[in-house]
Design a protein around this motif. Structure first.
Motif, PDB file in Angstrom:
ATOM      1  N   TYR A  41       9.156  10.938  -8.392  1.00  0.00           N
ATOM      2  CA  TYR A  41       8.674  12.255  -8.830  1.00  0.00           C
ATOM      3  C   TYR A  41       8.783  13.268  -7.686  1.00  0.00           C
ATOM      4  CZ  TYR A  41       6.887   9.846 -12.923  1.00  0.00           C
ATOM      5  OH  TYR A  41       6.777   9.093 -14.056  1.00  0.00           O
ATOM      6  N   SER A  42       9.929  13.231  -7.008  1.00  0.00           N
ATOM      7  CA  SER A  42      10.302  14.220  -5.974  1.00  0.00           C
ATOM      8  C   SER A  42       9.504  14.098  -4.677  1.00  0.00           C
ATOM      9  CB  SER A  42      10.174  15.658  -6.512  1.00  0.00           C
ATOM     10  OG  SER A  42      10.976  15.826  -7.660  1.00  0.00           O
ATOM     11  N   LYS A  43       8.718  13.020  -4.509  1.00  0.00           N
ATOM     12  CA  LYS A  43       7.988  12.824  -3.259  1.00  0.00           C
ATOM     13  C   LYS A  43       8.340  11.449  -2.683  1.00  0.00           C
ATOM     14  CE  LYS A  43       4.050  14.436  -2.310  1.00  0.00           C
ATOM     15  NZ  LYS A  43       2.613  14.707  -2.159  1.00  0.00           N
ATOM     16  N   PRO A  44       8.833  11.393  -1.437  1.00  0.00           N
ATOM     17  CA  PRO A  44       9.199  10.097  -0.839  1.00  0.00           C
ATOM     18  C   PRO A  44       7.968   9.230  -0.590  1.00  0.00           C
ATOM     19  CG  PRO A  44       9.360  11.851   0.793  1.00  0.00           C
ATOM     20  CD  PRO A  44       9.093  12.528  -0.513  1.00  0.00           C
ATOM     21  N   MET A  45       7.965   8.047  -1.146  1.00  0.00           N
ATOM     22  CA  MET A  45       6.823   7.146  -0.994  1.00  0.00           C
ATOM     23  C   MET A  45       6.761   6.582   0.422  1.00  0.00           C
ATOM     24  SD  MET A  45       6.789   4.986  -4.559  1.00  0.00           S
ATOM     25  CE  MET A  45       8.521   4.506  -4.431  1.00  0.00           C
ATOM     26  N   GLN A  46       5.563   6.455   0.959  1.00  0.00           N
ATOM     27  CA  GLN A  46       5.335   5.806   2.243  1.00  0.00           C
ATOM     28  C   GLN A  46       4.700   4.451   1.941  1.00  0.00           C
ATOM     29  OE1 GLN A  46       2.894   8.514   4.498  1.00  0.00           O
ATOM     30  NE2 GLN A  46       4.370  10.188   4.339  1.00  0.00           N
ATOM     31  N   ILE A  47       5.437   3.378   2.220  1.00  0.00           N
ATOM     32  CA  ILE A  47       5.010   2.054   1.784  1.00  0.00           C
ATOM     33  C   ILE A  47       4.764   1.144   2.982  1.00  0.00           C
ATOM     34  CG2 ILE A  47       5.552   0.068   0.335  1.00  0.00           C
ATOM     35  CD1 ILE A  47       7.475   1.805  -1.237  1.00  0.00           C
ATOM     36  N   SER A  48       3.571   0.577   3.045  1.00  0.00           N
ATOM     37  CA  SER A  48       3.216  -0.399   4.077  1.00  0.00           C
ATOM     38  C   SER A  48       2.576  -1.595   3.380  1.00  0.00           C
ATOM     39  CB  SER A  48       2.266   0.233   5.101  1.00  0.00           C
ATOM     40  OG  SER A  48       1.132   0.784   4.453  1.00  0.00           O
ATOM     41  N   TYR A  54       0.867  -1.174   0.000  1.00  0.00           N
ATOM     42  CA  TYR A  54       0.000   0.000   0.000  1.00  0.00           C
ATOM     43  C   TYR A  54       0.909   1.230   0.000  1.00  0.00           C
ATOM     44  CZ  TYR A  54      -3.252   3.511   1.914  1.00  0.00           C
ATOM     45  OH  TYR A  54      -4.010   4.643   2.123  1.00  0.00           O
ATOM     46  N   ILE A  55       0.812   2.051  -1.040  1.00  0.00           N
ATOM     47  CA  ILE A  55       1.734   3.175  -1.224  1.00  0.00           C
ATOM     48  C   ILE A  55       0.984   4.499  -1.077  1.00  0.00           C
ATOM     49  CG2 ILE A  55       3.404   4.237  -2.791  1.00  0.00           C
ATOM     50  CD1 ILE A  55       3.654   1.518  -4.155  1.00  0.00           C
ATOM     51  N   GLN A  56       1.526   5.385  -0.269  1.00  0.00           N
ATOM     52  CA  GLN A  56       0.945   6.711  -0.047  1.00  0.00           C
ATOM     53  C   GLN A  56       1.962   7.788  -0.399  1.00  0.00           C
ATOM     54  OE1 GLN A  56      -0.038   5.404   4.150  1.00  0.00           O
ATOM     55  NE2 GLN A  56      -1.834   6.669   3.772  1.00  0.00           N
ATOM     56  N   ASN A  57       1.477   9.025  -0.416  1.00  0.00           N
ATOM     57  CA  ASN A  57       2.309  10.205  -0.683  1.00  0.00           C
ATOM     58  C   ASN A  57       2.868  10.217  -2.105  1.00  0.00           C
ATOM     59  OD1 ASN A  57       3.312  12.705   0.368  1.00  0.00           O
ATOM     60  ND2 ASN A  57       5.348  11.825   0.431  1.00  0.00           N
ATOM     61  N   GLN A 108       9.362  -3.591  -0.100  1.00  0.00           N
ATOM     62  CA  GLN A 108       8.958  -2.576   0.876  1.00  0.00           C
ATOM     63  C   GLN A 108      10.164  -2.044   1.643  1.00  0.00           C
ATOM     64  OE1 GLN A 108       8.877  -2.630   4.428  1.00  0.00           O
ATOM     65  NE2 GLN A 108       7.700  -0.727   4.648  1.00  0.00           N
ATOM     66  N   LYS A 109      11.048  -2.955   2.033  1.00  0.00           N
ATOM     67  CA  LYS A 109      12.222  -2.572   2.823  1.00  0.00           C
ATOM     68  C   LYS A 109      13.166  -1.678   2.032  1.00  0.00           C
ATOM     69  CE  LYS A 109      16.099  -4.576   5.410  1.00  0.00           C
ATOM     70  NZ  LYS A 109      16.775  -5.830   5.827  1.00  0.00           N
ATOM     71  N   GLU A 110      13.349  -1.980   0.734  1.00  0.00           N
ATOM     72  CA  GLU A 110      14.354  -1.270  -0.051  1.00  0.00           C
ATOM     73  C   GLU A 110      13.825  -0.020  -0.752  1.00  0.00           C
ATOM     74  OE1 GLU A 110      16.504  -3.862  -2.645  1.00  0.00           O
ATOM     75  OE2 GLU A 110      16.975  -5.298  -1.041  1.00  0.00           O
ATOM     76  N   ARG A 168      10.328   5.161   1.170  1.00  0.00           N
ATOM     77  CA  ARG A 168      10.891   6.520   1.213  1.00  0.00           C
ATOM     78  C   ARG A 168      11.640   6.903  -0.063  1.00  0.00           C
ATOM     79  NH1 ARG A 168       7.952   8.935   4.504  1.00  0.00           N
ATOM     80  NH2 ARG A 168       9.443  10.637   4.462  1.00  0.00           N
ATOM     81  N   PHE A 169      11.611   6.040  -1.092  1.00  0.00           N
ATOM     82  CA  PHE A 169      12.239   6.411  -2.365  1.00  0.00           C
ATOM     83  C   PHE A 169      11.489   7.601  -2.966  1.00  0.00           C
ATOM     84  CE2 PHE A 169      12.404   6.208  -7.020  1.00  0.00           C
ATOM     85  CZ  PHE A 169      13.768   6.189  -7.237  1.00  0.00           C
TER      86      PHE A 169
END
Length: 243
Positions: A86-93, A21-24, A77-79, A82-83
């Motif tokens: 498009y200039s926004k760090p992904m929040q992945i759970s 599940y990816i946010q931001n 998810q681990k790697e 926060r990547f």
């Protein structure tokens, strides 16, 4: 249309599932381009069964990426968490429930039962879920405020930074070594399909334009080569060209 798995808010203790599940995510990026970018980013970890993203107000900036196993999803998810996509760090759970694509691939005999249960859950919570009720209330309040508000004064035009320009099929390269040649850039960018043309600027050797046949191909090349050290020292800055 592919449906996203149910994702309640704030899991107290995450359990790895096959679906991330990816946010931001950057909401300015077109949905099709974002889905292709996510697929290209995650396919190095294993087969991507499905990518789900929608442009509606409730799902904006979010997506689900499904793999064939929870182990693959856990490593991704681990790697990748926060990547800065498009200039926004992904929040992945991890998604709380299994996606349609995962069940259909791994437990085909239970697919219809799973789908029916998901639709029943959606129907049952459509008007009772407190988060959805809160969302609807905020949306209605915003619409009423917008209707009642006087027209806002016009703001002076501000040029959008290069990093936030919308995707298109032409890439703008900056910070190139002055000794760079067209052949070098052709060799570098032809690693990615549908390259159309490379254009150097004779009077300004540190910039160039690279054009692909379509927007999706340009996006894949941009994500792969942004910050690439062509001369082993300086990182190439790659953005989409202004139209």
């Amino acid at each position: 249309m592919t449906s996203a798995p149910v994702q309640p808010q704030d899991t107290p203790q995450e359990v790895a599932t096959e679906t991330l599940y990816i946010q931001n995510l950057n909401e300015k990026i077109k949905i099709d381009v974002m889905k292709q970018s996510l697929r290209g980013l995650f396919k190095s970890y294993g087969e991507v069964l499905d990518v789900v993203a929608h442009g509606n107000l409730r799902m904006r900036g979010q997506a689900f990426v499904s793999f064939a196993s929870a182990d693959i999803a856990k490593k991704a998810q681990k790697e990748v968490n926060r990547f800065p996509l498009y200039s926004k760090p992904m929040q992945i759970s991890f998604a709380r429930t299994r996606s349609d694509a995962v069940v259909k691939q791994l437990e085909a005999e239970n697919y219809e039962k799973h789908k029916a249960a998901r639709l029943e859950h959606k129907k049952a919570t459509r008007y009772t879920n407190p988060l959805k009720k809160k969302f609807r209330a905020k949306r209605m309040a915003a619409e009423m405020d917008g209707a009642a508000a006087a027209p806002a004064p016009k703001r002076p035009a501000v040029q959008m930074p290069d990093e936030y320009l919308p995707p298109n099929k032409i890439l703008f390269l900056q910070n190139l070594p002055e000794s760079v040649s067209k052949d070098q850039l052709m060799a570098l960018f032809s690693q990615y399909p549908n390259l159309h043309e490379v254009r150097l600027i004779p009077t300004k050797r540190d910039i160039a334009f690279v054009e692909y046949m379509d927007e999706a191909s340009a996006t894949v090349a941009k994500e792969a080569l942004h910050n690439y050290k062509l001369d082993g020292e300086n990182k190439i800055k790659i953005t989409f060209a202004r139209k």
